[in-house]
Design a protein around this motif. Structure first.
Motif, PDB file in Angstrom:
ATOM      1  N   ALA A 176      44.256  44.866  35.811  1.00  0.00           N
ATOM      2  CA  ALA A 176      42.849  44.943  35.389  1.00  0.00           C
ATOM      3  C   ALA A 176      42.100  43.668  35.771  1.00  0.00           C
ATOM      4  CB  ALA A 176      42.758  45.198  33.890  1.00  0.00           C
ATOM      5  N   LEU A 177      42.745  42.526  35.603  1.00  0.00           N
ATOM      6  CA  LEU A 177      42.105  41.262  35.962  1.00  0.00           C
ATOM      7  C   LEU A 177      41.890  41.167  37.469  1.00  0.00           C
ATOM      8  CD1 LEU A 177      44.025  38.877  33.535  1.00  0.00           C
ATOM      9  CD2 LEU A 177      41.667  39.691  33.303  1.00  0.00           C
ATOM     10  N   GLN A 178      42.857  41.647  38.260  1.00  0.00           N
ATOM     11  CA  GLN A 178      42.693  41.641  39.715  1.00  0.00           C
ATOM     12  C   GLN A 178      41.535  42.551  40.135  1.00  0.00           C
ATOM     13  OE1 GLN A 178      46.829  42.607  40.634  1.00  0.00           O
ATOM     14  NE2 GLN A 178      47.110  40.581  41.555  1.00  0.00           N
ATOM     15  N   LYS A 179      41.394  43.708  39.485  1.00  0.00           N
ATOM     16  CA  LYS A 179      40.275  44.613  39.780  1.00  0.00           C
ATOM     17  C   LYS A 179      38.941  43.967  39.416  1.00  0.00           C
ATOM     18  CE  LYS A 179      42.619  49.058  39.355  1.00  0.00           C
ATOM     19  NZ  LYS A 179      42.748  50.279  38.553  1.00  0.00           N
ATOM     20  N   LEU A 180      38.923  43.255  38.291  1.00  0.00           N
ATOM     21  CA  LEU A 180      37.695  42.584  37.867  1.00  0.00           C
ATOM     22  C   LEU A 180      37.285  41.525  38.890  1.00  0.00           C
ATOM     23  CD1 LEU A 180      35.508  42.207  35.736  1.00  0.00           C
ATOM     24  CD2 LEU A 180      37.076  40.711  34.486  1.00  0.00           C
ATOM     25  N   PHE A 181      38.225  40.745  39.355  1.00  0.00           N
ATOM     26  CA  PHE A 181      37.929  39.737  40.379  1.00  0.00           C
ATOM     27  C   PHE A 181      37.445  40.415  41.663  1.00  0.00           C
ATOM     28  CE2 PHE A 181      39.590  36.635  37.625  1.00  0.00           C
ATOM     29  CZ  PHE A 181      39.414  35.375  38.177  1.00  0.00           C
ATOM     30  N   ALA A 182      38.124  41.507  42.048  1.00  0.00           N
ATOM     31  CA  ALA A 182      37.746  42.218  43.282  1.00  0.00           C
ATOM     32  C   ALA A 182      36.321  42.759  43.181  1.00  0.00           C
ATOM     33  CB  ALA A 182      38.740  43.350  43.555  1.00  0.00           C
ATOM     34  N   TYR A 183      35.926  43.208  42.006  1.00  0.00           N
ATOM     35  CA  TYR A 183      34.570  43.718  41.807  1.00  0.00           C
ATOM     36  C   TYR A 183      33.530  42.658  42.177  1.00  0.00           C
ATOM     37  CZ  TYR A 183      30.422  45.566  39.515  1.00  0.00           C
ATOM     38  OH  TYR A 183      29.153  46.014  39.258  1.00  0.00           O
ATOM     39  N   PHE A 184      33.859  41.394  41.918  1.00  0.00           N
ATOM     40  CA  PHE A 184      32.942  40.291  42.220  1.00  0.00           C
ATOM     41  C   PHE A 184      33.222  39.685  43.590  1.00  0.00           C
ATOM     42  CE2 PHE A 184      32.444  40.608  37.660  1.00  0.00           C
ATOM     43  CZ  PHE A 184      31.095  40.385  37.488  1.00  0.00           C
ATOM     44  N   GLY A 185      34.071  40.371  44.386  1.00  0.00           N
ATOM     45  CA  GLY A 185      34.346  39.903  45.740  1.00  0.00           C
ATOM     46  C   GLY A 185      35.299  38.724  45.799  1.00  0.00           C
ATOM     47  N   GLU A 186      36.034  38.519  44.740  1.00  0.00           N
ATOM     48  CA  GLU A 186      37.001  37.412  44.696  1.00  0.00           C
ATOM     49  C   GLU A 186      38.405  37.987  44.629  1.00  0.00           C
ATOM     50  OE1 GLU A 186      36.242  34.320  45.119  1.00  0.00           O
ATOM     51  OE2 GLU A 186      34.066  34.534  44.938  1.00  0.00           O
ATOM     52  N   LYS A 187      39.363  37.173  44.965  1.00  0.00           N
ATOM     53  CA  LYS A 187      40.747  37.627  44.970  1.00  0.00           C
ATOM     54  C   LYS A 187      41.544  36.820  43.955  1.00  0.00           C
ATOM     55  CE  LYS A 187      43.933  39.248  48.451  1.00  0.00           C
ATOM     56  NZ  LYS A 187      43.719  40.631  48.701  1.00  0.00           N
ATOM     57  N   PRO A 239      37.463  39.090  20.058  1.00  0.00           N
ATOM     58  CA  PRO A 239      37.838  40.412  20.572  1.00  0.00           C
ATOM     59  C   PRO A 239      38.103  40.332  22.077  1.00  0.00           C
ATOM     60  CG  PRO A 239      35.872  40.559  19.208  1.00  0.00           C
ATOM     61  CD  PRO A 239      36.163  39.102  19.400  1.00  0.00           C
ATOM     62  N   TYR A 240      38.903  41.260  22.584  1.00  0.00           N
ATOM     63  CA  TYR A 240      39.275  41.219  24.000  1.00  0.00           C
ATOM     64  C   TYR A 240      38.051  41.284  24.910  1.00  0.00           C
ATOM     65  CZ  TYR A 240      38.436  46.118  25.157  1.00  0.00           C
ATOM     66  OH  TYR A 240      37.837  47.319  25.414  1.00  0.00           O
ATOM     67  N   THR A 241      36.987  41.931  24.455  1.00  0.00           N
ATOM     68  CA  THR A 241      35.788  42.035  25.287  1.00  0.00           C
ATOM     69  C   THR A 241      35.184  40.662  25.584  1.00  0.00           C
ATOM     70  OG1 THR A 241      34.503  42.456  23.275  1.00  0.00           O
ATOM     71  CG2 THR A 241      35.197  44.375  24.569  1.00  0.00           C
ATOM     72  N   THR A 242      35.405  39.714  24.694  1.00  0.00           N
ATOM     73  CA  THR A 242      34.895  38.361  24.920  1.00  0.00           C
ATOM     74  C   THR A 242      35.625  37.699  26.087  1.00  0.00           C
ATOM     75  OG1 THR A 242      34.252  38.164  22.607  1.00  0.00           O
ATOM     76  CG2 THR A 242      34.494  36.108  23.837  1.00  0.00           C
ATOM     77  N   HIS A 243      36.922  37.952  26.195  1.00  0.00           N
ATOM     78  CA  HIS A 243      37.674  37.403  27.335  1.00  0.00           C
ATOM     79  C   HIS A 243      37.114  37.955  28.644  1.00  0.00           C
ATOM     80  CE1 HIS A 243      40.655  35.563  24.770  1.00  0.00           C
ATOM     81  NE2 HIS A 243      40.870  36.718  24.163  1.00  0.00           N
ATOM     82  N   ILE A 244      36.856  39.241  28.663  1.00  0.00           N
ATOM     83  CA  ILE A 244      36.312  39.874  29.870  1.00  0.00           C
ATOM     84  C   ILE A 244      34.920  39.329  30.167  1.00  0.00           C
ATOM     85  CG2 ILE A 244      35.544  42.083  30.853  1.00  0.00           C
ATOM     86  CD1 ILE A 244      37.925  43.339  29.262  1.00  0.00           C
ATOM     87  N   LYS A 245      34.123  39.162  29.124  1.00  0.00           N
ATOM     88  CA  LYS A 245      32.769  38.634  29.302  1.00  0.00           C
ATOM     89  C   LYS A 245      32.798  37.224  29.892  1.00  0.00           C
ATOM     90  CE  LYS A 245      30.273  39.389  25.727  1.00  0.00           C
ATOM     91  NZ  LYS A 245      29.613  39.282  24.417  1.00  0.00           N
ATOM     92  N   ILE A 246      33.713  36.397  29.426  1.00  0.00           N
ATOM     93  CA  ILE A 246      33.839  35.030  29.950  1.00  0.00           C
ATOM     94  C   ILE A 246      34.151  35.072  31.450  1.00  0.00           C
ATOM     95  CG2 ILE A 246      35.323  32.978  29.946  1.00  0.00           C
ATOM     96  CD1 ILE A 246      35.530  33.318  26.873  1.00  0.00           C
ATOM     97  N   ILE A 247      35.095  35.925  31.837  1.00  0.00           N
ATOM     98  CA  ILE A 247      35.473  36.024  33.253  1.00  0.00           C
ATOM     99  C   ILE A 247      34.312  36.575  34.075  1.00  0.00           C
ATOM    100  CG2 ILE A 247      37.038  37.151  34.881  1.00  0.00           C
ATOM    101  CD1 ILE A 247      39.185  36.986  32.608  1.00  0.00           C
ATOM    102  N   GLU A 248      33.633  37.607  33.560  1.00  0.00           N
ATOM    103  CA  GLU A 248      32.492  38.180  34.283  1.00  0.00           C
ATOM    104  C   GLU A 248      31.388  37.141  34.485  1.00  0.00           C
ATOM    105  OE1 GLU A 248      31.411  41.577  31.941  1.00  0.00           O
ATOM    106  OE2 GLU A 248      32.769  42.911  33.039  1.00  0.00           O
ATOM    107  N   PHE A 249      31.044  36.407  33.434  1.00  0.00           N
ATOM    108  CA  PHE A 249      30.008  35.376  33.547  1.00  0.00           C
ATOM    109  C   PHE A 249      30.420  34.315  34.561  1.00  0.00           C
ATOM    110  CE2 PHE A 249      27.794  37.149  30.062  1.00  0.00           C
ATOM    111  CZ  PHE A 249      26.587  36.484  29.905  1.00  0.00           C
ATOM    112  N   ARG A 267      28.480  33.760  38.251  1.00  0.00           N
ATOM    113  CA  ARG A 267      27.825  32.478  38.546  1.00  0.00           C
ATOM    114  C   ARG A 267      28.544  31.707  39.640  1.00  0.00           C
ATOM    115  NH1 ARG A 267      25.396  29.336  33.751  1.00  0.00           N
ATOM    116  NH2 ARG A 267      24.785  28.262  35.635  1.00  0.00           N
ATOM    117  N   GLY A 268      29.568  32.321  40.228  1.00  0.00           N
ATOM    118  CA  GLY A 268      30.297  31.655  41.304  1.00  0.00           C
ATOM    119  C   GLY A 268      31.266  30.595  40.819  1.00  0.00           C
ATOM    120  N   LEU A 269      31.603  30.635  39.554  1.00  0.00           N
ATOM    121  CA  LEU A 269      32.519  29.656  38.972  1.00  0.00           C
ATOM    122  C   LEU A 269      33.938  30.239  38.951  1.00  0.00           C
ATOM    123  CD1 LEU A 269      30.220  28.515  36.028  1.00  0.00           C
ATOM    124  CD2 LEU A 269      30.642  27.301  38.175  1.00  0.00           C
ATOM    125  N   VAL A 270      34.476  30.429  40.130  1.00  0.00           N
ATOM    126  CA  VAL A 270      35.786  31.065  40.278  1.00  0.00           C
ATOM    127  C   VAL A 270      36.861  30.249  39.571  1.00  0.00           C
ATOM    128  CG1 VAL A 270      37.505  31.891  41.938  1.00  0.00           C
ATOM    129  CG2 VAL A 270      35.066  32.143  42.431  1.00  0.00           C
TER     130      VAL A 270
END
Length: 189
Positions: A171-182, A111-121, A125-128
């Motif tokens: 959406a992916l750019q916003k997710l990265f920005a949330y974690f302080g990454e670009k 499911p798409y939520t798994t893709h988001i979860k992978i990116i969030e994790f 963990r700092g694994l940009v």
């Protein structure tokens, strides 16, 4: 009353929800075959979900290999369970690789939520690099085209995945920005 594969799967689910993974494995490995019943993908998925909850990745991998050798095709629930187990163990690198390999080998996506979860994790963990590696995979999904070997159901899943606003560039750019990454323009092709 004679139990069938669905009854045994329900029994396995009850065992897992009560914390008895060993009992669920025993049902799948011993009880079902002794009664002439072949476990189906639902039976395996139930067990994989239970193993994922506790992060027992070595056993989870063994059962994944077993379901493949039994001629069963993984489903989105199968992939989601294995990825969740890998993430619960903190193995982000393997989760990214497994998701991609499952698509390439079995034409199945979680499911798409798994893709988001992978990116969030990954980002948490700092694994940009791993997060960007998964974004690269999502971009490959955006560009995917059906061929004569893909089922109608799979083509519909891919269309929904490609159009999912939660997996869009913005959406992916916003997710990265949330974690302080670009996520730069150069990260997209």
């Amino acid at each position: 009353i004679e139990l069938d594969v669905y009854s045994y799967s329900i029994l396995m689910n009850a065992c897992i929800n009560r914390g008895s993974l060993w009992r669920a494995m025993h049902i799948l490995d011993e009880v079902m075959p002794a009664n002439g019943i072949e476990p189906d993908i639902v039976s395996y998925n139930i067990l994989l979900i239970g193993l994922a909850r506790v992060g027992d990745v070595p056993t989870m991998r063994d059962y994944f290999r077993q379901l493949i050798s039994d001629g069963l095709t993984p489903t989105k629930e199968t992939i989601e369970a294995v990825v969740d187990g890998l993430l619960n163990l903190g193995d982000v690198v393997s989760a990214v690789s497994f998701c991609q390999d499952s698509f390439n080998q079995y034409s199945v996506l979680p499911p798409y939520t798994t893709h988001i979860k992978i990116i969030e994790f990954s980002l948490a963990r700092g694994l940009v690099y791993e997060a960007k590696r998964h974004v690269f995979f999502i971009q490959q999904l955006w560009k995917w085209k059906p061929n004569k070997y893909h089922s109608e159901e799979f083509c519909k899943l891919m269309e929904l995945t490609q159009k999912n606003p939660n997996l869009s560039k913005e959406a992916l750019q916003k997710l990265f920005a949330y974690f302080g990454e670009k996520l730069e323009e150069s990260d997209f092709f």
